[in-house]
Design a protein around this motif. Structure first.
Motif, PDB file in Angstrom:
ATOM      1  N   LEU A  50       5.115   4.969  15.537  1.00 33.68           N
ATOM      2  CA  LEU A  50       3.940   4.859  14.681  1.00 33.68           C
ATOM      3  C   LEU A  50       2.650   5.031  15.460  1.00 33.68           C
ATOM      4  O   LEU A  50       2.567   4.678  16.647  1.00 33.68           O
ATOM      5  CB  LEU A  50       3.917   3.496  13.978  1.00 33.68           C
ATOM      6  N   GLN A  51       1.607   5.540  14.788  1.00 34.61           N
ATOM      7  CA  GLN A  51       0.265   5.567  15.373  1.00 34.61           C
ATOM      8  C   GLN A  51      -0.213   4.131  15.556  1.00 34.61           C
ATOM      9  O   GLN A  51       0.178   3.229  14.814  1.00 34.61           O
ATOM     10  CB  GLN A  51      -0.679   6.347  14.459  1.00 34.61           C
ATOM     11  N   HIS A  52      -1.105   3.935  16.525  1.00 37.61           N
ATOM     12  CA  HIS A  52      -1.460   2.566  16.931  1.00 37.61           C
ATOM     13  C   HIS A  52      -2.058   1.745  15.804  1.00 37.61           C
ATOM     14  O   HIS A  52      -1.854   0.522  15.720  1.00 37.61           O
ATOM     15  CB  HIS A  52      -2.421   2.607  18.127  1.00 37.61           C
ATOM     16  N   PHE A  53      -2.794   2.399  14.874  1.00 38.67           N
ATOM     17  CA  PHE A  53      -3.440   1.625  13.814  1.00 38.67           C
ATOM     18  C   PHE A  53      -2.462   1.181  12.728  1.00 38.67           C
ATOM     19  O   PHE A  53      -2.789   0.336  11.898  1.00 38.67           O
ATOM     20  CB  PHE A  53      -4.607   2.415  13.205  1.00 38.67           C
ATOM     21  N   LYS A  54      -1.258   1.734  12.729  1.00 38.07           N
ATOM     22  CA  LYS A  54      -0.235   1.322  11.766  1.00 38.07           C
ATOM     23  C   LYS A  54       0.633   0.173  12.291  1.00 38.07           C
ATOM     24  O   LYS A  54       1.214  -0.584  11.502  1.00 38.07           O
ATOM     25  CB  LYS A  54       0.675   2.497  11.416  1.00 38.07           C
ATOM     26  N   LYS A  55       0.734   0.053  13.603  1.00 37.06           N
ATOM     27  CA  LYS A  55       1.698  -0.871  14.202  1.00 37.06           C
ATOM     28  C   LYS A  55       1.544  -2.330  13.774  1.00 37.06           C
ATOM     29  O   LYS A  55       2.547  -3.030  13.607  1.00 37.06           O
ATOM     30  CB  LYS A  55       1.642  -0.751  15.729  1.00 37.06           C
ATOM     31  N   PRO A  56       0.310  -2.845  13.591  1.00 35.11           N
ATOM     32  CA  PRO A  56       0.195  -4.260  13.187  1.00 35.11           C
ATOM     33  C   PRO A  56       0.844  -4.579  11.844  1.00 35.11           C
ATOM     34  O   PRO A  56       1.090  -5.748  11.534  1.00 35.11           O
ATOM     35  CB  PRO A  56      -1.321  -4.478  13.125  1.00 35.11           C
ATOM     36  N   PHE A  57       1.131  -3.537  11.037  1.00 33.82           N
ATOM     37  CA  PHE A  57       1.680  -3.771   9.699  1.00 33.82           C
ATOM     38  C   PHE A  57       3.146  -3.365   9.592  1.00 33.82           C
ATOM     39  O   PHE A  57       3.683  -3.243   8.488  1.00 33.82           O
ATOM     40  CB  PHE A  57       0.831  -3.025   8.664  1.00 33.82           C
ATOM     41  N   ALA A  58       3.792  -3.174  10.732  1.00 32.01           N
ATOM     42  CA  ALA A  58       5.232  -2.883  10.749  1.00 32.01           C
ATOM     43  C   ALA A  58       5.981  -4.200  10.925  1.00 32.01           C
ATOM     44  O   ALA A  58       5.962  -4.795  12.009  1.00 32.01           O
ATOM     45  CB  ALA A  58       5.558  -1.910  11.879  1.00 32.01           C
ATOM     46  N   PHE A 113       0.833  -1.194   0.000  1.00 25.83           N
ATOM     47  CA  PHE A 113       0.000   0.000   0.000  1.00 25.83           C
ATOM     48  C   PHE A 113       0.868   1.245   0.000  1.00 25.83           C
ATOM     49  O   PHE A 113       1.868   1.311   0.724  1.00 25.83           O
ATOM     50  CB  PHE A 113      -0.873   0.052   1.265  1.00 25.83           C
ATOM     51  N   LEU A 114       0.468   2.233  -0.782  1.00 28.01           N
ATOM     52  CA  LEU A 114       1.017   3.574  -0.628  1.00 28.01           C
ATOM     53  C   LEU A 114      -0.065   4.392   0.065  1.00 28.01           C
ATOM     54  O   LEU A 114      -1.109   4.692  -0.514  1.00 28.01           O
ATOM     55  CB  LEU A 114       1.360   4.197  -1.979  1.00 28.01           C
ATOM     56  N   GLY A 115       0.166   4.721   1.334  1.00 30.11           N
ATOM     57  CA  GLY A 115      -0.843   5.386   2.148  1.00 30.11           C
ATOM     58  C   GLY A 115      -1.212   4.499   3.318  1.00 30.11           C
ATOM     59  O   GLY A 115      -1.599   3.344   3.132  1.00 30.11           O
ATOM     60  N   ALA A 116      -1.057   5.031   4.537  1.00 31.49           N
ATOM     61  CA  ALA A 116      -1.318   4.226   5.739  1.00 31.49           C
ATOM     62  C   ALA A 116      -2.255   4.954   6.686  1.00 31.49           C
ATOM     63  O   ALA A 116      -2.122   4.882   7.900  1.00 31.49           O
ATOM     64  CB  ALA A 116       0.006   3.902   6.442  1.00 31.49           C
ATOM     65  N   GLY A 117      -3.236   5.655   6.097  1.00 31.42           N
ATOM     66  CA  GLY A 117      -4.257   6.324   6.897  1.00 31.42           C
ATOM     67  C   GLY A 117      -5.426   5.403   7.158  1.00 31.42           C
ATOM     68  O   GLY A 117      -5.294   4.178   7.124  1.00 31.42           O
ATOM     69  N   GLU A 118      -6.612   5.988   7.403  1.00 34.49           N
ATOM     70  CA  GLU A 118      -7.764   5.161   7.749  1.00 34.49           C
ATOM     71  C   GLU A 118      -8.206   4.280   6.593  1.00 34.49           C
ATOM     72  O   GLU A 118      -8.633   3.139   6.797  1.00 34.49           O
ATOM     73  CB  GLU A 118      -8.917   6.028   8.252  1.00 34.49           C
ATOM     74  N   ALA A 119      -8.100   4.779   5.354  1.00 34.44           N
ATOM     75  CA  ALA A 119      -8.484   3.955   4.202  1.00 34.44           C
ATOM     76  C   ALA A 119      -7.508   2.798   4.020  1.00 34.44           C
ATOM     77  O   ALA A 119      -7.915   1.635   3.935  1.00 34.44           O
ATOM     78  CB  ALA A 119      -8.541   4.809   2.940  1.00 34.44           C
ATOM     79  N   GLY A 120      -6.209   3.101   3.977  1.00 33.61           N
ATOM     80  CA  GLY A 120      -5.208   2.065   3.738  1.00 33.61           C
ATOM     81  C   GLY A 120      -5.197   0.989   4.800  1.00 33.61           C
ATOM     82  O   GLY A 120      -5.225  -0.212   4.491  1.00 33.61           O
ATOM     83  N   THR A 121      -5.150   1.383   6.060  1.00 36.07           N
ATOM     84  CA  THR A 121      -5.103   0.384   7.136  1.00 36.07           C
ATOM     85  C   THR A 121      -6.430  -0.354   7.274  1.00 36.07           C
ATOM     86  O   THR A 121      -6.448  -1.531   7.629  1.00 36.07           O
ATOM     87  CB  THR A 121      -4.724   1.039   8.476  1.00 36.07           C
TER      88      THR A 121
END
Length: 423
Positions: free
Chosen positions: A218-226, A168-176
């Motif tokens: 990272l913001q919490h909603f991004k962490k599962p994909f790191a 994904f390019l973009g890790a906001g609410e739509a991407g995550t």
């Protein structure tokens, strides 16, 4: 205010949800001289059984102030003339509103969050999904439509969701949101833990690839994909290193799927899946023509903005538009007709699967992974039926007994404007 009004118009036009609140409330307002009078009249109307649908659709904007200096100093500004509420004050207001909605209209009123900023959207959805019937179209609706597109695309490229690698390019609410729903669907069909499924999904934000070494910041909603990987700063580096089969853009930044990126995707994929989802058109990561031309006609393409058909080397390709309007009207109808009291992830997966089933081989022959919008009322009824069925299966439906044929029941519940002829 145009956003909630517009969304409710689509609920009615595409999903057949009755629009009663708009006309009735306007009429009540015109008939009353002051606020207390119309509230009292509205309460009386709501209590009468044959007009219970008076509150079927109600657009609401919550004004928490503004930090725009021009507006604050404008004598004609009609909004709340104070700085934006934040933190505890903001959440107390939302809590008061959510409690009042539930107290006045019960467990079955569907509250759709729309256009909330990332830091609020995820928190509100997580908080109220356990106690209220809530839905966020930017997170859940977008994810459901894109997942449907992927399920349909698999019929063209072969393999299953778990066989793909996603970038994904973009890790906001739509991407995550999309990434999480893909992981849930993968887990459902493979019985793999969701955490293992997330490892197939990579995200790039404004600072580069999400990796383990960045996790603390990272913001919490991004962490599962790191995941464990060296740090990479650019999308092209990520494409060349990870070699994804699916490239999805939710960045809101135009022209970021460059010729080098598309050519790289085509170099190691027979049919690269490329979803350029940001809109409007000026923000699209690439155009349909660029995707087909740079991939030499091999791309399976969909976009968030509408693009005209593209002719490349004598063949016409019809790009699909990944539009939330495919899902949320039918999803809302399914929630309403089943009397659901909560939204469960499996209901979103059911909506995706129902939409994917509507795409035909005739569509695929044109490169189109979404069905034509001309069939949207039937599509909405199909989605509503699958969503309602899942609500009943999960024990979340309150409208009993369960209809024998949910598709026919959904169609029978759909509002269609029929006007009496006087001449």
């Amino acid at each position: 205010m145009g956003i909630p009004v517009g969304k409710l118009s689509l609920y009615t036009a595409l999903g057949g949800v009755r629009p009663s609140a708009v006309s009735v409330v306007l009429n009540v307002l015109k008939a009353c001289k002051d606020q207390n009078q119309w509230i009292a009249l509205l309460t009386d109307l709501y209590s009468i059984n044959n007009v219970m649908i008076v509150m079927q659709c109600l657009p609401i904007t919550i004004d928490v102030g503004t930090n725009n200096e021009t507006l604050l100093n404008d004598e004609y500004y009609i909004g709340l003339r104070q700085r934006r509420a934040t933190g505890e004050e903001y959440h107390e207001l939302l809590q008061e509103f959510m409690n009042a909605v539930k107290q006045n209209y019960g467990e079955k009123v569907l509250v759709q969050f729309e256009d909330f900023a990332n830091h609020n959207a995820f928190d509100l959805l997580a908080k109220y999904s356990k106690s209220h019937l809530v839905f966020n179209d930017d997170i859940q609706g977008t994810a459901s439509v894109v997942l449907a597109g992927l399920l349909a695309a698999l019929k063209m490229i072969g393999g299953g969701l778990v066989d793909q690698t996603y970038l994904f390019l973009g890790a906001g609410e739509a991407g995550t949101g999309i990434a999480e729903l893909i992981a849930l669907e993968m887990s459902k069909h493979t019985e793999l833990p969701v955490d293992d499924c997330r490892k197939k999904i990579w995200l790039v934000d404004s600072k580069g690839l999400l990796v383990e070494s960045r996790k603390e910041s990272l913001q919490h909603f991004k962490k599962p994909f790191a995941h464990e990987h060296e740090e990479l700063k650019t999308l092209l580096e990520a494409v060349q290193s990870i070699k994804p089969t699916v490239l999805i853009g939710t960045s809101g930044v135009g022209k970021t799927f460059t010729q080098e990126v598309i050519e790289a995707m085509a170099s190691f994929n027979e049919k690269p899946v490329i979803f350029s989802l940001s809109n409007p058109t000026s923000h699209s990561e690439c155009t349909a023509e660029e995707a087909y031309t740079w991939s030499k006609g091999t791309a399976v393409f969909a976009s968030g903005s509408p693009f005209d058909p593209v002719e490349y080397e004598g063949k016409t390709y019809v790009p699909g538009q990944s539009n939330n309007a495919y899902v949320f009207p039918g999803f809302g109808l399914g929630v309403v007709i089943s009397g659901a009291i909560r939204v469960h992830d499996d209901m979103l997966l059911a909506a995706s699967e129902a939409l994917a089933e509507e795409a035909t081989q005739e569509n695929f022959d044109k490169g189109l992974i979404f069905p034509p919008f001309t069939n949207i009322r039937k599509i909405s009824a199909s989605i509503a039926a699958k969503v309602a069925a899942k609500a009943y299966d999960l024990g979340l439906a309150s409208r009993l007994p369960r209809p024998d044929d949910l598709f026919k029941y959904a169609e029978s519940c759909m509002y269609t404007p029929l006007y009496r002829s006087y001449r």
